[in-house]
Design a protein around this motif. Structure first.
Motif, mmCIF file in Angstrom:
data_model
loop_
_atom_site.group_PDB
_atom_site.id
_atom_site.type_symbol
_atom_site.label_atom_id
_atom_site.label_comp_id
_atom_site.label_asym_id
_atom_site.label_seq_id
_atom_site.Cartn_x
_atom_site.Cartn_y
_atom_site.Cartn_z
ATOM 1 N N ALA A 104 44.966 24.028 -1.181
ATOM 2 C CA ALA A 104 43.748 24.765 -0.851
ATOM 3 C C ALA A 104 43.434 25.716 -1.990
ATOM 4 C CB ALA A 104 43.917 25.529 0.458
ATOM 5 N N PHE A 105 42.131 26.026 -2.150
ATOM 6 C CA PHE A 105 41.701 26.850 -3.270
ATOM 7 C C PHE A 105 40.733 27.923 -2.788
ATOM 8 C CE2 PHE A 105 42.794 22.643 -4.724
ATOM 9 C CZ PHE A 105 43.562 22.869 -5.862
ATOM 10 N N GLU A 135 50.531 24.076 -0.802
ATOM 11 C CA GLU A 135 50.350 25.341 -1.516
ATOM 12 C C GLU A 135 48.903 25.778 -1.445
ATOM 13 O OE1 GLU A 135 49.737 24.465 -6.105
ATOM 14 O OE2 GLU A 135 51.461 23.327 -5.340
ATOM 15 N N ILE A 136 48.664 27.012 -1.839
ATOM 16 C CA ILE A 136 47.300 27.534 -1.939
ATOM 17 C C ILE A 136 47.164 28.218 -3.296
ATOM 18 C CG2 ILE A 136 47.876 29.741 -0.816
ATOM 19 C CD1 ILE A 136 45.041 29.600 0.477
ATOM 20 N N VAL A 137 46.051 27.964 -3.975
ATOM 21 C CA VAL A 137 45.771 28.545 -5.288
ATOM 22 C C VAL A 137 44.697 29.605 -5.096
ATOM 23 C CG1 VAL A 137 45.001 28.096 -7.641
ATOM 24 C CG2 VAL A 137 46.350 26.368 -6.415
ATOM 25 N N LEU A 138 44.983 30.811 -5.593
ATOM 26 C CA LEU A 138 44.072 31.933 -5.345
ATOM 27 C C LEU A 138 44.124 32.924 -6.499
ATOM 28 C CD1 LEU A 138 46.431 34.061 -4.454
ATOM 29 C CD2 LEU A 138 46.073 33.101 -2.198
ATOM 30 N N ARG A 150 55.707 34.426 4.375
ATOM 31 C CA ARG A 150 57.009 33.956 3.911
ATOM 32 C C ARG A 150 57.094 32.433 3.956
ATOM 33 N NH1 ARG A 150 60.192 38.444 7.639
ATOM 34 N NH2 ARG A 150 59.748 40.260 6.320
ATOM 35 N N ASP A 151 57.926 31.895 3.070
ATOM 36 C CA ASP A 151 58.240 30.458 3.051
ATOM 37 C C ASP A 151 56.994 29.592 2.865
ATOM 38 O OD1 ASP A 151 60.947 31.099 3.613
ATOM 39 O OD2 ASP A 151 60.469 31.248 5.744
ATOM 40 N N PHE A 152 56.149 29.985 1.931
ATOM 41 C CA PHE A 152 54.978 29.175 1.608
ATOM 42 C C PHE A 152 54.634 29.403 0.135
ATOM 43 C CE2 PHE A 152 50.333 28.375 1.513
ATOM 44 C CZ PHE A 152 50.366 27.037 1.917
ATOM 45 N N LYS A 153 54.268 28.320 -0.569
ATOM 46 C CA LYS A 153 54.004 28.407 -2.002
ATOM 47 C C LYS A 153 52.598 28.936 -2.262
ATOM 48 C CE LYS A 153 54.058 25.778 -6.332
ATOM 49 N NZ LYS A 153 54.232 24.446 -6.954
ATOM 50 N N VAL A 154 52.533 30.023 -3.021
ATOM 51 C CA VAL A 154 51.265 30.633 -3.417
ATOM 52 C C VAL A 154 51.200 30.645 -4.938
ATOM 53 C CG1 VAL A 154 49.846 32.708 -3.347
ATOM 54 C CG2 VAL A 154 51.176 32.049 -1.340
ATOM 55 N N VAL A 155 50.090 30.191 -5.504
ATOM 56 C CA VAL A 155 49.898 30.160 -6.952
ATOM 57 C C VAL A 155 48.783 31.130 -7.308
ATOM 58 C CG1 VAL A 155 49.305 28.736 -8.949
ATOM 59 C CG2 VAL A 155 50.646 27.752 -7.067
ATOM 60 N N TYR A 166 46.959 23.889 -14.982
ATOM 61 C CA TYR A 166 48.024 23.791 -13.970
ATOM 62 C C TYR A 166 47.927 22.472 -13.206
ATOM 63 C CZ TYR A 166 50.424 24.598 -9.524
ATOM 64 O OH TYR A 166 51.227 24.459 -8.425
ATOM 65 N N LEU A 167 46.712 22.082 -12.837
ATOM 66 C CA LEU A 167 46.534 20.835 -12.097
ATOM 67 C C LEU A 167 46.794 19.605 -12.972
ATOM 68 C CD1 LEU A 167 43.353 21.796 -10.020
ATOM 69 C CD2 LEU A 167 45.699 21.592 -9.183
ATOM 70 N N ARG A 168 46.752 19.784 -14.283
ATOM 71 C CA ARG A 168 47.094 18.698 -15.201
ATOM 72 C C ARG A 168 48.597 18.596 -15.440
ATOM 73 N NH1 ARG A 168 42.575 19.643 -19.955
ATOM 74 N NH2 ARG A 168 40.932 18.273 -19.118
ATOM 75 N N GLY A 169 49.349 19.512 -14.859
ATOM 76 C CA GLY A 169 50.804 19.434 -14.984
ATOM 77 C C GLY A 169 51.431 20.479 -15.864
ATOM 78 N N GLU A 170 50.631 21.358 -16.465
ATOM 79 C CA GLU A 170 51.198 22.411 -17.301
ATOM 80 C C GLU A 170 51.700 23.550 -16.416
ATOM 81 O OE1 GLU A 170 48.626 23.620 -20.437
ATOM 82 O OE2 GLU A 170 47.922 21.573 -20.853
ATOM 83 N N SER A 171 52.684 24.283 -16.929
ATOM 84 C CA SER A 171 53.281 25.366 -16.138
ATOM 85 C C SER A 171 52.468 26.646 -16.272
ATOM 86 C CB SER A 171 54.720 25.621 -16.588
ATOM 87 O OG SER A 171 54.748 25.996 -17.964
ATOM 88 N N LEU A 172 52.543 27.477 -15.237
ATOM 89 C CA LEU A 172 51.890 28.784 -15.232
ATOM 90 C C LEU A 172 52.912 29.872 -15.487
ATOM 91 C CD1 LEU A 172 49.551 28.551 -12.117
ATOM 92 C CD2 LEU A 172 48.825 28.718 -14.482
ATOM 93 N N PRO A 173 52.470 31.040 -15.974
ATOM 94 C CA PRO A 173 53.401 32.170 -16.036
ATOM 95 C C PRO A 173 53.955 32.462 -14.653
ATOM 96 C CG PRO A 173 51.352 32.662 -17.177
ATOM 97 C CD PRO A 173 51.132 31.379 -16.453
ATOM 98 N N GLY A 174 55.231 32.722 -14.571
ATOM 99 C CA GLY A 174 55.848 32.949 -13.256
ATOM 100 C C GLY A 174 55.378 34.244 -12.611
#
Length: 509
Positions: A104-105, A135-138, A150-155, A166-174
Motif C-alpha cells: 500500500a502507498f 508492507e506500506i510505503v509512506l 508492531r510486527d508490520f513492515k513500514v517503509v 526501491y521498487l526496482r530492487g535497490e535498497s533504501l537507507p535503513g
C-alpha cells in the motif's frame, strides 16, 4: 494498459481500502480522476504531472483515467498522490506491476517530487496489517507515527525517485522502528507544589481512582486550575492500546508532527470558553474530531464552566453517557470515541466572591442565580463529584510552606492499587467504577445496613435523583476500594454524599 495500486482513505478514525485503478487509452493527453474525489484530489493532476517531470520521467502522451474504487465511498485529502503517480509509472513500464502487489502507498507529492506527510497514517497502517498486506510505503515524516504498529513492515521514503528505485530492487537507507516508550509521569507538575486544599486533593484522588468527573467551585486564586493540571500526574500510565486509540484521533485531526509523532501520555485538553459546539463535539463540512475526542483516555478541563455557551455545555451529555460522539451528514456518518474525565471549575458567582470570608460579593441575588442556572440539573447529575475549593488563608499558607506536601507519586501509588482491585473485580483494565451500569451497581455496590439506612435518609432529605444516588454509590465504591474494603461502609457513603450535598447547599437559596 491497466494498473491497480492499493491505498487508504479515512472516515472518522477508521481507514478503508481504496484501489487506485489506472487505465491508459488513446485520446487527448491528460488525467481524468473519478470515484467521488474531493477538490484536493482533483488538483493531484497538476502535482503528479510536475512531480514526474522534475523526477526525471516524461509524462505519457496518452489519455489516463484514474478510478478510486469503491466509487461510492467519499475520498478526501492529498494522500493518494504517490499511489496515482506509481500507477502511471507502472503503466509506462518504468516499474513492474508485480512490484506494486501486496503493498500500500500513501503520501502527498510536491512539485519537485518530494513526498510530504499526510493525515490519517496510523489508521491506514493498522488497516494494512489487518488486511494481511506485506508492507506500506509512506512519507518518512510519518515513519515514527507508523512505528506504533508492531510486527508490520513500514517503509519511509522522501522522494518519488527514491520509491521508484526501491521498487526496482535497490535498497533504501535503513530507518529502524523505534520502540515507543509510554510515559507514566509528568515532570513539570506535581501535587507537592500545592499547599493546603487537603480536601480537594483527597477528592481528586478519589476521582482518579474511579475515573469520576469533577466540578470544582471556589473563588479566584483558590487553586482550582493548579489542581486540575496535576490530575494527570496521578492517573495510571496510558496503555499501548489506549495510545493507539488516542494517536489515531490526533492523526486524523492533523495534530501530529515529526517532533510529536505519537501520543504516549494521557492528554490534557483545556479549551477556551469561547469554543463553538463543533469545536467541542466535532463536526464541520468534512467532520473532524472535537475537544471531547482529543481528550480521549485523558482529561478534559473546562475552566470558567458557566462562561461556555449553553449549547456547548448541553452537548456534553452524549459523550459523557456513551463515551463516543456520532456526527451525521447527508451521505455518511462518523463516530469518534470520547472516553475522558471531565473536570470543570467555576466561581460561585459572576464576580467570584460569593460567600468569601473577607471579600464582599458585588453581585445581586438575581445575578448569582442567573450565573448558577447556566449549569443545568442534567449536567450536574452527570458529574460525580461536586467539590468546594475555599480560598486559602495567607497566614495558614505560610505555616505549611515549610512542611513537605504529599507528592503525586504517593497519591498515584494508592490510585493504582484501587485500579488493580477494579481490574480484578470487572476482569478488564479499562473498566472503572464510574462506568458501572445500573445492573452492575446492584451487583458490586454492596452496603452494610448502617450505610444503607444513612443513604436512604440523605436521599429523602436532599431529594436526590436516581442518577445522583447511582453516582453516590459509584463514588462510595471507589472510596471503599482505596481502603481495600469489600463492602461499602457508612463512612464511605458519608464521604460520597459530601461530594453531592454541595449541589444542594450552593444551588438552593
Amino acid at each position: 494498459m491497466f494498473v491497480k495500486v492499493s491505498s487508504f482513505t479515512v472516515l472518522g478514525i477508521e481507514a478503508f481500502p481504496v484501489d487506485i485503478e489506472v487505465d491508459f487509452s488513446r485520446g487527448l493527453p491528460g488525467i481524468t480522476i473519478v470515484g467521488l474525489p474531493d477538490s484536493s484530489i482533483k488538483e493531484s493532476r497538476e502535482r503528479i504531472r510536475s512531480a514526474l517531470k522534475n523526477s526525471g520521467f516524461s509524462f505519457p502522451q496518452k489519455k489516463i483515467t484514474i478510478n478510486l474504487a469503491p466509487a461510492d465511498l467519499k475520498k478526501e485529502g492529498s494522500g493518494f498522490d504517490l499511489a496515482m503517480a506509481l500507477g502511471i509509472l507502472a503503466g509506462m513500464e518504468i516499474i513492474s506491476k508485480e512490484a506494486l502487489a501486496n503493498k500500500a502507498f500513501l503520501g502527498e507529492l510536491s512539485l519537485d517530487g518530494t513526498v510530504k506527510s499526510t493525515r490519517g497514517i496510523l489508521p491506514s497502517v493498522l488497516k494494512a496489517k489487518e488486511l494481511g498486506l506485506e508492507e506500506i510505503v509512506l512519507p518518512l515524516d510519518n515513519y515514527l507515527e507508523a512505528s506504533l504498529v508492531r510486527d508490520f513492515k513500514v517503509v519511509g521514503i522522501t522522494h518519488l525517485r527514491e520509491v521508484v528505485d526501491y521498487l526496482r530492487g535497490e535498497s533504501l537507507p535503513g530507518h529502524p522502528k523505534q520502540e515507543i516508550a509510554l510515559e507514566g509521569t509528568y515532570l513539570e507538575e506535581d501535587f507537592s507544589e500545592i499547599f493546603g486544599q487537603e480536601m480537594a486533593k483527597r477528592a481528586l484522588e478519589v476521582a482518579a481512582a474511579g475515573g469520576h468527573n469533577v466540578l470544582m467551585i471556589g473563588p479566584p486564586g483558590a487553586g482550582k486550575t493548579m489542581l486540575a493540571q496535576r490530575l494527570p500526574t496521578i492517573l495510571p500510565p496510558i496503555t499501548y492500546q489506549e495510545a493507539l486509540e488516542t494517536t489515531k484521533i490526533y492523526s486524523v485531526a492533523g495534530l501530529l508532527t515529526p517532533e510529536k509523532p505519537f501520543i504516549n501520555h494521557r492528554p490534557f485538553r483545556n479549551p477556551h470558553f469561547g469554543i463553538s459546539e463543533a469545536g467541542m463535539i466535532g463536526g464541520g463540512t468534512n467532520p473532524k474530531p472535537g475537544e471531547v475526542s482529543l481528550a480521549h483516555n485523558g482529561v478534559l478541563f473546562l475552566d470558567e464552566f458557566p462562561e461556555f455557551r449553553k449549547d456547548v455545555i448541553e452537548a456534553l451529555r452524549q459523550p459523557l453517557e456513551d463515551g463516543q460522539v456520532t456526527i451525521t451528514r447527508a451521505n455518511f456518518t462518523v463516530t469518534y470515541p470520547s472516553k475522558f474525565m471531565l473536570v470543570c471549575a467555576m466561581n460561585p458567582c459572576k464576580c467570584g466572591y460569593y460567600g468569601h470570608p473577607t471579600k464582599p460579593c458585588q453581585c445581586t441575588f438575581q445575578e448569582v442565580k442567573k450565573y448558577r442556572n447556566k449549569i443545568s440539573g442534567p449536567i450536574l447529575d452527570r458529574i460525580d463529584i461536586h467539590l468546594q475549593v475555599p480560598s486559602v488563608d495567607y497566614k495558614a499558607l505560610l505555616k505549611t510552606s515549610d512542611k513537605p506536601q504529599i507528592s503525586s507519586a504517593e497519591i498515584k501509588e494508592r490510585v493504582l492499587a484501587a485500579r488493580k482491585i477494579q481490574e480484578r473485580r470487572y476482569g478488564t483494565q479499562l473498566k472503572t467504577n464510574a462506568k458501572l451500569k445500573s445492573k452492575e451497581i446492584k451487583k458490586y455496590c454492596i452496603l452494610e445496613p448502617k450505610a444503607q439506612e444513612f443513604l436512604e435518609k440523605a436521599a429523602e432529605k436532599f431529594s436526590f435523583s436516581a442518577r445522583a444516588i447511582h453516582k453516590i454509590l459509584k463514588v462510595a465504591r471507589t472510596i471503599a476500594d482505596l481502603e481495600q474494603s469489600e463492602i461499602i461502609l457508612k463512612h464511605h457513603i458519608t464521604e460520597a454524599i459530601q461530594y453531592r450535598s454541595l449541589e444542594k447547599n450552593l444551588w438552593q437559596e
